[in-house]
Scaffold this active site. Sequence first.
Site, PDB file in Angstrom:
ATOM      1  N   GLY A 148       1.428   4.345   0.644  1.00  0.00           N
ATOM      2  CA  GLY A 148       2.422   4.505   1.688  1.00  0.00           C
ATOM      3  C   GLY A 148       3.822   4.484   1.120  1.00  0.00           C
ATOM      4  CB  CYS A 149       7.023   5.743   2.461  1.00  0.00           C
ATOM      5  SG  CYS A 149       6.847   5.207   4.180  1.00  0.00           S
TER       6      CYS A 149
END
Length: 345
Positions: A148-149
């Site tokens: 994920g970011c």
Amino acid sequence: MNVGIVGGTGYGAIELMRFLTNHQAVEKMYLYSQSKQGTNISDVYPHLDTIIDVAMEELTVEHVARHVDVLFFATPPAVSHKWVPALLETEVKIIDLSGDFRLADPAVYEAWYNKTTASKAYLNQAVYGLADVYRDKIKDAQLIANPGCYPTATLLGLLPVIDQAFIDRNSIIVDGKTGVSGAGRSLSQGVHYAEMNENTRAYAVGSHKHTPEIERFLSEKTEKSIFINFTPHIVPMTRGILVTMYVNLTEAISEEAIRELYQSFYRDRAFVRVKPGHSLPETKQVYGSNYCDLHITVDERTQRLIIVSVIDNLVKGASGQAIQNMNLLYGLDETEGLNLSPLYP
């Protein structure tokens, strides 16, 4: 090679296309969409006119097995896990940009995502694609769980020191800021211009779905259970993530010594830049690029280590890292297709 992209109308998919059109090893792209079958991608995104002339089509295992070497899932949660078991029976390599394969325990996934995912047997087959840390494991994988970011920015900031004796691992506070593109392309009141312009707010306090992902890999590194306080905020910019991490120190150590530890940890990593003491990173300095910029401060007054990490959430936090993982899978130069300077201003 031929590549396929599932979820062809989302921001993650568009960023994949932007980089893959300039990738020397990519011969052909196939785009799959459940909602836009038969529609040319340039009809959805006119800026791609004369650049990508591809019509989106229905996703089937048979088509992928016949035409595609590596398949990217740029889909919302709870989509990819329905397709991956059958795809693993083929020779196609899979890079999943959703969260479906990032957590090892299906019950943990369901608790944080409020959705179901694959069985533990399939979750165990996934290699976590934090490319600048786990690249040796990535090279031999068939299924990669692209991070994920927020976890990308946070883990790159914390992993170099999390197992050091001078760190108080019970004191970790993670403060994150993200642009509105992190919410995706779907319409919602929260990212409506009138609601978002000249406004900043915290959200998902104590309950953000990226929390267990961060804690999982910090815990694996230390072989101890790590818990963090993570508070994300949305700010009125299109893209970018800035994460500030606060960790108490258990002994006196110089800022220079910690910075040298980071430089050693990321030696020969093309996309992680450890900034000098006078140069605080900004999201604009990585805009549109696959770089992560890190900065280290030791606050001697409070005996606290402060780590600042910036990435572009759509590139290093999603599609750029996915292509970096593809390069590792195929033994290509890690920077192939990604060696572009950030957009500035």
